[in-house]
Scaffold this motif. Structure first.
Motif, mmCIF file in Angstrom:
data_model
loop_
_atom_site.group_PDB
_atom_site.id
_atom_site.type_symbol
_atom_site.label_atom_id
_atom_site.label_comp_id
_atom_site.label_asym_id
_atom_site.label_seq_id
_atom_site.Cartn_x
_atom_site.Cartn_y
_atom_site.Cartn_z
ATOM 1 N N GLY A 72 42.114 -11.546 0.724
ATOM 2 C CA GLY A 72 40.887 -10.953 1.256
ATOM 3 C C GLY A 72 40.798 -9.465 1.028
ATOM 4 O O GLY A 72 40.510 -8.704 1.965
ATOM 5 N N PRO A 73 41.029 -8.976 -0.202
ATOM 6 C CA PRO A 73 41.053 -7.525 -0.449
ATOM 7 C C PRO A 73 39.661 -6.913 -0.417
ATOM 8 O O PRO A 73 38.650 -7.610 -0.536
ATOM 9 C CB PRO A 73 41.652 -7.433 -1.850
ATOM 10 N N GLU A 74 39.627 -5.604 -0.268
ATOM 11 C CA GLU A 74 38.363 -4.881 -0.365
ATOM 12 C C GLU A 74 37.932 -4.739 -1.827
ATOM 13 O O GLU A 74 36.742 -4.743 -2.133
ATOM 14 C CB GLU A 74 38.507 -3.499 0.271
ATOM 15 N N VAL A 75 38.914 -4.607 -2.724
ATOM 16 C CA VAL A 75 38.627 -4.414 -4.147
ATOM 17 C C VAL A 75 39.583 -5.278 -4.963
ATOM 18 O O VAL A 75 40.793 -5.280 -4.715
ATOM 19 C CB VAL A 75 38.792 -2.932 -4.557
ATOM 20 N N PHE A 76 39.030 -6.021 -5.935
ATOM 21 C CA PHE A 76 39.845 -6.781 -6.883
ATOM 22 C C PHE A 76 40.051 -5.944 -8.142
ATOM 23 O O PHE A 76 39.091 -5.354 -8.670
ATOM 24 C CB PHE A 76 39.143 -8.077 -7.283
ATOM 25 N N LEU A 77 41.269 -5.930 -8.646
ATOM 26 C CA LEU A 77 41.606 -5.194 -9.858
ATOM 27 C C LEU A 77 42.134 -6.178 -10.908
ATOM 28 O O LEU A 77 43.070 -6.939 -10.637
ATOM 29 C CB LEU A 77 42.669 -4.131 -9.567
ATOM 30 N N PHE A 78 41.541 -6.178 -12.102
ATOM 31 C CA PHE A 78 41.951 -7.068 -13.188
ATOM 32 C C PHE A 78 42.427 -6.224 -14.366
ATOM 33 O O PHE A 78 41.661 -5.411 -14.896
ATOM 34 C CB PHE A 78 40.782 -7.941 -13.657
#
Length: 349
Positions: A151-157
């Protein structure tokens, strides 16, 4: 979910500076893609947001909260790497829920979050399997699911599709776009593939040598590039560039058959003229030598050499193919041309 703010962000390794005062705002729920050639700093910048690289100067804020000096676990981000990094002895469900288990979440809560992530990613039938029983695309979906359950605030790929074959890349690109639409999360995605950038992004950040060259929506960058680098990087095949010289009535372009095209008043001195491959058309004539034609069915690419030796790509939507070694002419609408300063590469408007 939350947005992201970078203010004057700098990264140094000793005396070498690799990120040069980056300022950037990514809105809540936006899908932002960092794109650029190898070594431009896109992965370094992403790792700085994640907290995996120390920020030498500047400020990083997520949801208005200063996270510049916080540990990765405290930033409210989840990262999906190029490699899947799955535990081979664990099932899909155990891999996805492992992070929550390590932070002491109740089993019922973990199961509920894993089940929901599996529903979103269409992994419900694979929860009891081990990674070795999955395809590459399924493994990458498990890695994404592991990020979702947190449930993160920001997803990083970080280039998550680069290990997949061409067909799976297309399939996973669609899956990631659908995922963003369904959960509405803020996502930052790093790639060197501008096709991925164009098809996924709400906003593209074009980087070169640790600096932002231009930020904008995909079609804005395609239709209105600020400089020659962005014009050449965004669009496939790449834009054709020709040396131009100021002449009466505009700019003389020897590489296009010695034509003169109307140009902006700011076009003085050495000028580079850019024309996209799909804006050129083969005609009867003998000004350009055909080197090769690629026929792909619905589209063909013709590789030509101009009278001044310039290499040219023409995109055509028919199945005619001139023979290698033959000569053709070129036609284009001058209103479609782009003009760049020959020294700085900045767009002339």
């Amino acid at each position: 979910m939350s947005g992201l703010q970078l203010d004057g962000v700098i990264k140094r390794y000793g005396a070498t500076q690799v990120i040069h005062g980056v300022d950037l705002t990514i809105e809540d729920g936006e899908f932002c893609v960092f794109v650029g050639p190898s070594g431009c700093g896109k992965s370094t910048l992403l790792r700085m947001v994640a907290g995996l690289e120390e920020t030498s100067a500047g400020r990083i804020a997520i949801g208005g909260r200063d996270v510049t000096r916080l540990d990765p676990a405290e930033r409210g981000v989840a990262m999906v790497f190029q490699t899947y990094a799955l535990y081979p002895h664990m099932t899909v469900a155990e891999n996805m829920g492992f992070g929550l288990k390590m932070t002491g979440h109740p089993k019922a809560e973990i199961k509920a979050k894993v089940d929901e992530a599996a529903r979103v990613l269409k992994l419900g039938d694979y929860l009891d399997r081990k990674p070795k029983a999955l395809s590459g695309g399924q493994r990458q979906r498990v890695a994404i699911g592991r990020a979702i359950v947190r449930g993160p605030e920001v997803f990083l790929f970080d280039e998550p599709l680069s290990n997949l074959d061409a067909e799976l890349r297309v399939e996973m690109r669609v899956e990631i776009a659908r995922l963003h639409q369904e959960i509405g999360a803020t996502m930052i995605y790093v790639t060197h593939d501008q096709v991925e950038a164009m098809t996924l992004a709400d906003k593209i950040v074009v980087l070169r040598a640790g600096r932002i060259e231009q930020v904008g929506a995909p079609l804005d960058l395609y239709n209105d590039p600020d400089n020659q680098f962005v014009a050449g990087f965004i669009g496939s095949p790449a834009m054709n560039f020709f040396a131009g010289e100021p002449a009466e009535g505009g700019v003389r372009v020897p590489g296009l058959g010695d034509v003169t095209v109307p140009a902006p008043r700011t076009a003085t001195g050495t000028v580079t003229v850019g024309v996209r491959p799909n804006h050129l058309e083969l005609t009867e004539g003998a000004t350009h030598m055909v080197e090769l034609s690629e026929q792909l069915g619905g589209v063909s690419y013709h590789y030509l050499t101009g009278p001044d030796g310039a290499k040219i790509i023409v995109e055509a939507h028919d199945q005619r193919a001139p023979k290698p070694g033959s000569r053709v002419g070129l036609r284009f609408n001058p209103a479609r041309a782009f003009f760049f300063d020959g020294g700085s590469g900045l767009r002339l408007r």
